[in-house]
Design an enzyme around this catalytic site. Structure first.
Site, PDB file in Angstrom:
ATOM      1  CB  SER B 119      -0.944  -0.064   1.204  1.00  0.00           C
ATOM      2  OG  SER B 119      -1.913   0.946   1.155  1.00  0.00           O
ATOM      3  CG  HIS B 161      -5.495   0.121  -1.580  1.00  0.00           C
ATOM      4  ND1 HIS B 161      -5.813  -0.910  -0.738  1.00  0.00           N
ATOM      5  CD2 HIS B 161      -4.542   0.865  -0.938  1.00  0.00           C
ATOM      6  CE1 HIS B 161      -5.090  -0.794   0.390  1.00  0.00           C
ATOM      7  NE2 HIS B 161      -4.310   0.267   0.280  1.00  0.00           N
ATOM      8  CD  GLU B 188      -7.839  -3.561  -1.404  1.00  0.00           C
ATOM      9  OE1 GLU B 188      -8.578  -4.507  -1.029  1.00  0.00           O
ATOM     10  OE2 GLU B 188      -8.054  -2.362  -1.101  1.00  0.00           O
TER      11      GLU B 188
END
Lengths: 255, 255
Positions: B119, B161, B188
């Site tokens: 992330s 994401h 993800e």
């Protein structure tokens, strides 16, 4: 160059560029892509020839197909100096970025040719280019947007028309975002020479402003929306013509 | 890693990271600076030890003084793997950018250690990091803001994401701004391995999306405000786990 360099009277900056490119041996290539004024390239060509350059050619790159063609290679591979005009720097990044024309600019620079830009043409030379932003002395979140530049000057972010357009706030915000970049604001009619030894020198009429964030505290990572950013401990340098500065140690050189 | 990687069931991604870091010989350093969850570092430490790593240590960097101290050097100089957690990537850039901690991450990576991030920790690894932005499929001006990252992956801009937060529009806008960057959106529970030969491989459960703007036309340089951007001729790749892609030729590798 910080934009609006003197084109008519003493022409110190443009004359320095021609000398560094070889003086009477200089072969200059002019890239007017940033400009929306059709004659911009021809105007600089006349200027550089008037300042004693041996040769000056305009490299027209109107779209990515031009920039990926053979013409820019042919026109730039023997250049001793490459000059990028002012205008809209997003034209340079989105039209020339990643093309053969960008590669030959990088290559000639690595091989020793001097590459210079004024205004938009100066911004594109760093790895992180200021694309657009607001003015004013207070740093705020989302105040300026950067996109990738040509990467000739990797650890510096260059802003231009600096004092004239009140751009200190956005330079502080850009350095706070990642202090690995040294912020450098160049006034109009002023230029910065990047030497191969990692030092810079100021040329022209006004000043350059350097922001070093190595010891800076900032709360930029938690400021929402367009809120004001707190900054503490930024090191500021304002350097007049003739001054030299070491990019490695981030200190004024006395000589 | 595109965020939200599986921490409980098959743990394919985290297990691959431990294996690449040396398996039973692995010495992992975990940098939880992006995270606002105090226990994030300890949780990954337990996971990596559970996956067979020889050693795992958490490197706490709360401010720039920490990041410029001796502790990060001591904790990272022998690491065979360095892991950056998720959270707020602006914490990583503004606190760690330009410090000794950033330098040792770059240095260990150059020396062969595997550096991974999930992330926010993935975004920081490229030279140009997506700092914040809007979602949606239509590219618009000022849709995303980038700041300087750590520069381990120089010609790529990583978003994460990706499909889950509908980030195709902003990736297209970022590539249009300067197509020298290859856009890479990671879903993800999915990761991209960067090999030393200039190829990448997809690992995990979902896909990665690659945007190549080399042959793209865009009017981004003339779009004002937050207006929609026209893009034409972008090359898109959506790659599933096991697929490999050459970053130099920008083509799928069949093997």
């Amino acid at each position: 160059m910080g934009g609006a360099e003197d084109k008519f009277d003493d022409k110190v900056i443009l004359s320095t560029f021609v000398q560094l490119a070889g003086g009477r041996e200089a072969k200059i290539a002019i890239v007017p892509t940033a400009s929306s004024i059709e004659s911009a390239g021809e105007r600089y060509k006349a200027l550089f020839l008037g300042l004693g350059a041996n040769e000056a050619q305009v490299v027209y790159l109107a779209d990515r197909a031009d920039a990926d063609g053979d013409a820019p290679i042919e026109l730039m591979q023997d250049a001793t100096g490459i000059f990028l005009t002012g205008g809209n720097q997003m034209r340079l990044s989105s039209i020339v970025g990643g093309t053969r024309a960008m590669q030959i600019v990088r290559q000639r620079n690595a091989e020793g040719a001097i590459v210079a830009g004024t205004s938009a043409g100066a911004s594109i030379l760093s790895s992180h280019m200021v694309a657009f932003g607001a003015s004013g002395p207070t740093p705020r979140q989302r105040m300026a947007t950067t996109v990738a530049g040509f990467g000739l000057v990797p650890d510096v972010i260059v802003d231009q028309h600096f004092r004239q357009r009140d751009r200190i706030g956005r330079l502080l915000a850009l350095v706070a975002a990642n202090p690995s970049l040294l912020g450098m604001g160049i006034d109009e009619d002023t230029a910065v020479l990047f030497d191969h030894d990692g030092s810079v020198e100021v040329v022209g009429r006004n000043s350059i402003t350097i922001v070093d964030g190595a010891h800076m505290y900032s709360d930029i990572f938690q400021v929402k929306g367009h809120g004001n950013i707190t900054i503490s401990g930024a090191t500021l340098h304002v350097l007049t013509p003739g001054r030299r500065f070491d990019l490695g140690t981030r200190q004024l050189l006395d000589d």
